[in-house]
Write a protein that holds these residues in place. Structure first.
Motif, short mmCIF file in Angstrom:
data_model
loop_
_atom_site.label_atom_id
_atom_site.label_comp_id
_atom_site.label_asym_id
_atom_site.label_seq_id
_atom_site.Cartn_x
_atom_site.Cartn_y
_atom_site.Cartn_z
N LEU A 331 38.32 32.12 30.00
CA LEU A 331 37.80 32.94 31.09
C LEU A 331 36.29 32.79 31.14
O LEU A 331 35.57 33.34 30.29
N TRP A 361 40.19 42.93 40.31
CA TRP A 361 41.38 42.95 39.45
C TRP A 361 42.60 43.51 40.19
O TRP A 361 43.73 43.10 39.95
N ASN A 426 40.09 27.80 38.85
CA ASN A 426 38.66 27.89 39.14
C ASN A 426 38.39 27.99 40.63
O ASN A 426 37.51 28.75 41.08
N ARG A 429 39.21 31.55 41.77
CA ARG A 429 38.17 32.50 41.43
C ARG A 429 36.99 32.39 42.38
O ARG A 429 36.42 33.39 42.81
N ARG A 430 36.63 31.15 42.71
CA ARG A 430 35.46 30.91 43.55
C ARG A 430 35.73 31.26 45.01
O ARG A 430 34.96 32.00 45.64
N LYS A 433 37.27 35.03 45.67
CA LYS A 433 36.41 36.12 45.19
C LYS A 433 37.05 36.96 44.09
O LYS A 433 36.86 38.17 44.03
N PHE A 434 37.79 36.30 43.20
CA PHE A 434 38.34 37.04 42.07
C PHE A 434 37.34 37.13 40.93
O PHE A 434 37.40 38.06 40.12
N GLY A 435 36.43 36.16 40.87
CA GLY A 435 35.41 36.20 39.84
C GLY A 435 36.00 36.17 38.44
O GLY A 435 37.08 35.62 38.21
N PRO A 436 35.33 36.83 37.49
CA PRO A 436 35.74 36.73 36.08
C PRO A 436 36.81 37.75 35.68
O PRO A 436 36.63 38.52 34.73
N ILE A 439 43.55 35.89 35.55
CA ILE A 439 44.51 35.53 36.59
C ILE A 439 45.70 34.87 35.93
O ILE A 439 45.54 33.97 35.10
#
Length: 455
Positions: A331, A361, A426, A429-430, A433-436, A439
């Motif tokens: 992560l 989240w 990746n 996420r980018r 807009k899930f970010g860190p 998942i």
């Protein structure tokens, strides 16, 4: 909002109750080789690969006088289909299409309820020729399954999904909003300053603190309202936990119970703040705690405490950040913050970041938007073609949130390299807009027994 409903219909003894039990995940309906065991409608909450709906097991459909018991049972089945969002029409894949199946098919074609034709007892290859007969029912492609052995469920998922996953089911029933308390747990090694931080957040000496390690033994849950920079009071359920030491050093029975209690607090939380002691830097136990939080699917914030007394602050921060990127490769870009529980500097930043992470989240991406992204991502970087045969990725669906979980359907997925899975994660996420946040990404090939000979 009530769940969508799916009714299982068919003549007696085709395996309706067995499929019902498979979908609800337990033996709730009686099953026997004798026909006519089920008489009343039985309902249960089903979960098929994360797709949630209400399933109705109906009595066997028979051509009898309405005043007889079988006739009254048929009326119950007709009412169930009329009220359902979709109907699963079960036939026996080994026996082939019978005259009663044809009669049921004619009736279902007159109904407005969408129908999915399912050929049960299709394990192995023995049922292939008889399943072909099902096309003459005029209800589309039969979905071969084995309710008893759990085969063909991925294809059944695909067939049901368009009928029950409407736009108004894209959001969770208990969707997170500003009235929903943020469940925030503070964890870390002993004497990192967890209770001091909780006291600073609350603005009162609510927790006992001191130089001795291990003062906190129970996980303490506290309801509180955070006065955010926007002026709103945002509810928080704050959990202070006992310090987690290396397992080999935990000998006292009470400390073992405290460690187990902390693990339960992580399971309960939505966002976990892992507090590090800036005077000691990052240790291997910190990485183990962080990995446990990620494994449990919780959003993670890593915070360096005692920043007001840290030496060589800039090099310390960069060193911890580099160590995290290596030690938490599963992560990337986990938030790394600094705080002084003693002075209160940085406390509001922790809360701001925690609420932002909780929002990501708990997000659910609408199915249309998700698959448009998926098509673009696959077109930009198609999967490899081992041995000259291209891996086919068909579509993606989000099966749950908190944490976000997705399933990709396709063919020959067992040959998909890990690097391509990381590419999709990746990009997700980018772009979405899930970010860190953790998942879950699962891949499911065709488990259709009728399709095995075509691979």
């Amino acid at each position: 909002m009530p769940l969508p409903t799916v009714a299982i219909v068919g003549r007696p003894n085709v395996g309706k109750s067995t499929l019902f039990n498979r979908l609800v995940g337990k033996r709730q309906a009686l099953v026997d080789d004798r026909p006519g065991v089920t008489r009343d409608r039985r309902e249960g909450d089903a979960n098929l690969l994360g797709l949630e709906f209400r399933v109705i097991d109906t009595a066997g459909f028979e051509d009898e006088d309405p005043h007889t018991l079988p006739g009254r049972m048929r009326a119950q089945t007709e009412a169930a289909v009329g009220d359902a969002d979709a109907a699963l029409f079960l036939i026996d894949g080994r026996a082939g299409v019978t005259p009663l199946d044809e009669e049921i098919g004619r009736w279902l074609r007159t109904e407005t309820t969408p129908v999915v034709l399912v050929a049960n007892k299709a394990e192995g290859r023995a049922a292939e020729s008889t399943i072909l007969e099902a096309y003459r029912l005029g209800l589309g492609d039969p979905i071969p399954v084995s309710a008893e052995h759990g085969e063909g469920l991925a294809d059944l998922f695909e067939a049901i999904r368009p009928h029950v996953e409407h736009d108004h089911f894209d959001a969770s029933e208990d969707e997170l909003d500003e009235e929903h308390p943020l469940k925030l747990a503070v964890v870390g090694r002993p004497n990192a300053g967890k209770s001091t931080l909780v006291n600073r957040i609350l603005g009162e000496e609510r927790m006992i603190t001191g130089p001795e390690s291990g003062i906190t033994r129970d996980s303490i849950s506290l309801d509180w309202q955070w006065p955010s920079p926007s002026g709103d009071l945002r509810p928080v359920r704050l959990v202070d936990t006992a310090g987690l030491r290396k397992r080999a050093k935990i000998e006292d029975k009470l400390e073992k119970l405290s460690a187990a209690d902390t693990k339960r607090a992580i399971d309960y939380a939505e966002v976990v703040v892992l507090l590090l002691d800036a005077t000691r830097g990052l240790e291997s136990q910190d990485l183990k705690i962080a990995a446990q939080v990620i494994e449990e699917g919780r959003a993670l914030v890593i915070t360096l405490n005692k920043w007001d007394v840290a030496e060589n602050a800039s090099s310390l921060f960069n060193g911890v950040k580099e160590a995290l990127s290596e030690g938490l490769a599963q992560l990337r870009d986990v938030p790394l913050l600094t705080v002084s529980a003693a002075t209160g500097k940085g406390v509001d930043t922790i809360l701001e970041v925690a609420f932002d992470l909780r929002e990501a989240w708990g997000r659910r991406v609408p199915t249309g938007e998700l698959n448009r992204w998926f098509e673009t991502a696959v077109d930009a970087n198609p999967p490899p073609a081992p041995k000259g045969q291209r891996i086919k990725l068909r579509y993606i669906t989000q099966v749950k949130s908190r944490p976000p979980a997705f399933v990709v359907f396709g063919n020959r997925l067992e040959e998909l390299p890990e690097s391509y899975r990381r590419y999709l994660l990746n990009a997700m996420r980018r772009d979405l807009k899930f970010g860190p946040v953790p998942i879950r990404l699962d891949f499911r090939g065709r488990s259709n027994p009728f399709d095995r000979g075509r691979r």
